[in-house]
Design an enzyme around this catalytic site. Structure first.
Site, short mmCIF file in Angstrom:
data_model
loop_
_atom_site.label_atom_id
_atom_site.label_comp_id
_atom_site.label_asym_id
_atom_site.label_seq_id
_atom_site.Cartn_x
_atom_site.Cartn_y
_atom_site.Cartn_z
N SER A 139 0.82 -1.20 0.00
CA SER A 139 0.00 0.00 0.00
C SER A 139 0.87 1.26 0.00
CB SER A 139 -0.97 -0.05 1.18
OG SER A 139 -2.00 0.89 1.03
N ASP A 329 -8.09 -5.97 -5.82
CA ASP A 329 -7.95 -4.67 -5.15
C ASP A 329 -8.28 -3.55 -6.13
OD1 ASP A 329 -7.19 -2.60 -3.40
OD2 ASP A 329 -5.11 -2.70 -4.05
N HIS A 386 -6.46 -6.33 -1.57
CA HIS A 386 -5.35 -5.44 -1.26
C HIS A 386 -4.27 -6.13 -0.43
CE1 HIS A 386 -3.63 -1.41 -0.81
NE2 HIS A 386 -3.57 -1.59 0.49
#
Length: 409
Positions: A139, A329, A386
């Site tokens: 991320s 994601d 994710h």
């Protein structure tokens, strides 16, 4: 610094990171490799946010522990400490269990403190000083990992007296945000034309498409001037008018297939007083992510700043790079991560760009796709959101453990 949880197996506590007249206290949790700790690499894991605790990666993804909120169990399926020593660090200050000062407002300002923390760790655990050093994260660590690794590389070239040469061999970024100008162009394709089908109305898709050129232009201005004002303006406009239109879908930002995010039972568990005492954490209300840090980074427009050139610099100097992404994601989607890697400029970039995505098989089953050129590898992981290792732990471990040539049956 050390709080032993099991002799010669795992340690947790605080690393004192001096900064001017004050200090930050970074919480860490270290697990020896269950294979060959003396020779296996030392892998540092960072979650993103900014301001999200790396305890998320430990408990929900690649660490040896799992919890239902009341007790801890062993992660049989996909812990990376089967093949590597693992170090989880909460940074910057006010993230997770970490505290102190000064506060940080940008990725660039975090790099020197992270470097000091690693120096302190290696001096306290000298047996790992010569092990291969691997820096991984996901991320917002798409910012952290390139910046921190590049800083380590620069410090290695002009090593200060008393510092330890860090044996940096590779970096990895999972579902990261690294080059926002490129990646914003893949918000609409992911929401409206992914392998999982469109999740937005035709009108919303058109709005995203129509607004994307302005977003790209504003980010370009930010990158050109470098001013906080231009970068803040680009961040705000792009999020409102492109990226977050996706919320009309009522789906999770992190898994296009559902409206539900992975549970964070570890937050409940880490708020137990007896657990905090056992791991040497200062008693506090533990939170998965710090709103304070998010706001502070927002004040410099850090989100849209480009860290891809640092990846190219590392590749130019022999550091291996793997960029991987769970393909469900939305927020840091696989299309956007593939796209920015194809725009990198490094000696073997033409070789990388010329390659097509090939099927990646594990145990006779196609579990994703990959491409590789020089020291750069991209991996798409099927049926993962994710936090790709949460959804596909065995696949994630296999990716981490093997060379790219081993991914082909």
């Amino acid at each position: 610094m050390k709080t032993s949880l099991s002799k010669k197996k795992k340690y947790s506590g605080y690393i004192t990171v001096p900064s001017g007249s004050s200090a930050s206290y970074y919480f860490y949790w270290f697990f020896e490799s269950r294979n060959d700790p003396a020779n296996d690499p030392l892998t540092v894991w960072l979650n993103g946010g900014p301001g999200c605790s790396s305890m998320n990666g430990l408990w929900n993804e690649i660490g040896p522990c799992r919890t239902d909120g009341s007790s801890a169990t062993y992660n049989e399926r996909g812990s990376w400490n089967k093949v590597s020593n693992l170090l989880f660090i909460d940074q910057p200050t006010n993230t997770g269990f970490s505290y102190g000062g000064p506060h940080q407002y940008s990725t660039a300002s975090c790099a020197p403190l992270f470097y000091k923390a690693i120096q302190q760790f290696l001096k306290s655990f000298p047996k790992y000083q010569t092990n291969g050093f691997r820096l991984f994260g996901e991320s917002y660590a798409g910012h952290y990992v390139p910046a921190f690794a590049d800083y380590i590389f620069s410090q290695n070239k002009n090593l200060a007296s008393g510092n330890i040469h860090i044996n940096l061999v590779s970096i990895g970024i999972g579902n990261g945000i690294t080059d926002a100008q490129v990646q914003m162009q893949y918000m609409e394709p992911m929401a409206c034309n992914s392998s999982y089908g469109s999740v937005l109305s035709a009108a919303d898709c058109k709005t995203m498409r129509d607004n994307t050129p302005t977003c790209v232009s504003m980010i370009g201005k930010c990158l050109s001037t470098g001013t906080d004002a231009d970068c803040i303006a680009a961040t705000s406009w792009c999020q409102k008018n492109v990226q977050l239109i996706y919320r009309n879908s009522k789906r999770s930002l992190y898994d296009i297939r559902t409206s539900v995010d992975p549970p964070e039972y570890f937050v409940t568990y880490l708020n137990k007083p007896d657990v905090q005492k056992a791991i040497g954490a200062t008693p506090t209300k533990f939170q998965s992510c710090s709103s304070t840090v998010i706001v502070e980074f927002g004040q410099t427009g850090d989100f849209v700043r480009n860290f891809a050139p640092m990846v190219a610099d590392l590749l130019n100097n022999g550091v291996k790079v793997i960029i991987y992404a769970g393909d469900a994601d939305y927020y840091c989607n696989w299309m956007s991560n593939l796209a920015w890697t194809e725009q990198l400029d490094y000696p073997l970039s033409s070789d990388y760009r010329s390659r097509t995505l090939l099927p990646w098989h594990m145990d006779g089953k196609e579990v994703g796709q990959f491409k590789q050129g020089g020291n750069l590898t991209f991996v798409r992981i099927y049926q993962a959101g994710h936090e790709s290792a949460y959804y596909q732990p065995e696949v994630s471990l296999s990716m981490f453990n093997t060379t790219i040539h081993d991914l082909v049956d």
